[in-house]
Design an enzyme around this catalytic site. Structure first.
Site, mmCIF file in Angstrom:
data_model
loop_
_atom_site.group_PDB
_atom_site.id
_atom_site.type_symbol
_atom_site.label_atom_id
_atom_site.label_comp_id
_atom_site.label_asym_id
_atom_site.label_seq_id
_atom_site.Cartn_x
_atom_site.Cartn_y
_atom_site.Cartn_z
ATOM 1 N N LEU A 73 2.091 -3.938 -0.135
ATOM 2 C CA LEU A 73 3.776 -4.593 0.021
ATOM 3 C C LEU A 73 3.930 -5.989 -0.358
ATOM 4 O O LEU A 73 4.706 -6.639 -0.484
ATOM 5 C CB LEU A 73 4.963 -3.377 0.252
ATOM 6 C CG LEU A 73 4.971 -1.865 -0.537
ATOM 7 C CD1 LEU A 73 5.619 -1.120 0.528
ATOM 8 C CD2 LEU A 73 4.860 -1.587 -1.534
ATOM 9 N N GLU B 2 -1.013 1.769 8.265
ATOM 10 C CA GLU B 2 0.405 1.535 8.844
ATOM 11 C C GLU B 2 0.119 0.980 9.940
ATOM 12 O O GLU B 2 0.715 -0.253 10.244
ATOM 13 C CB GLU B 2 1.512 2.465 8.590
ATOM 14 C CG GLU B 2 1.613 2.459 6.680
ATOM 15 C CD GLU B 2 1.862 1.150 5.531
ATOM 16 O OE1 GLU B 2 2.801 0.340 6.528
ATOM 17 O OE2 GLU B 2 1.662 1.061 5.278
#
Length: 178
Positions: free
Chosen positions: A105, A147
């Site tokens: 993102l 992540e």
């Protein structure tokens, strides 16, 4: 009947940190304050992730340098995995190393073939301080590793070499947001 609210339904969409932002390239601090502000951060992260149509989001991607990430990600069998982890530790990353398309993102619209293990286990706690252990395979294992990398100050492009790295960084420089 649903007992719990949908994650992110009470959250605010935050601005996304983009490639080059110093916060994306610095290790995050452990969470020590388990106040309602942490629950709100997780809600905001879910809202932001959904608004950006992502499958995972680390706190430093919304400008908060804390060790927290959220996810809503399918595995290769299309089983949905939904949750959050505070102070995560990648305790296993093994199995077959697979090069697959990976995006972020913080690099909207770009992806590159990135090598990740097809099995990963992350341990940490919830916003309430309860221990949690999450295991993933396939695409979800990729998400967990991605992540955890963010919280160490790494972006997937840091794992690329040669022409793959050059191509995606050139595309980032040419992107509207670059």
């Amino acid at each position: 009947m649903r007992n719990r609210p949908i994650p992110g339904s009470s959250g605010l969409v935050k601005a996304m940190s983009l490639l080059g932002d110093p916060q994306l390239h610095a290790p995050c601090e452990p969470v020590t304050d388990f106040s309602p502000a942490l629950k709100q951060l997780v809600e905001d992260m879910f809202a932001t992730m959904y608004a950006a149509q992502g499958v995972g989001l680390a706190a430093n991607q919304v400008g908060v340098p804390l060790r927290v990430f959220v996810y809503d990600c399918p595995d290769d069998e299309d089983v949905r995995h939904l949750g959050h982890i505070v102070n995560p530790r990648l305790v296993e990353a093994d199995g077959v190393a697979v090069r697959g398309p990976e995006g972020c993102l913080s690099l909207p619209g770009l992806e590159a073939g990135t090598e990740r293990f097809d099995h990963a286990v992350v341990e940490g706690v919830t916003v309430d301080g309860e221990p949690v252990r999450v295991a993933g395979t396939g695409f979800f294992a990729r998400c967990l590793q991605h992540e955890c990398d963010h919280l160490e100050g790494l972006v997937y492009t840091d794992r690329l070499t040669g022409w793959r790295r050059a191509r995606v960084l050139r595309a980032a420089r040419r992107a509207k947001w670059g």
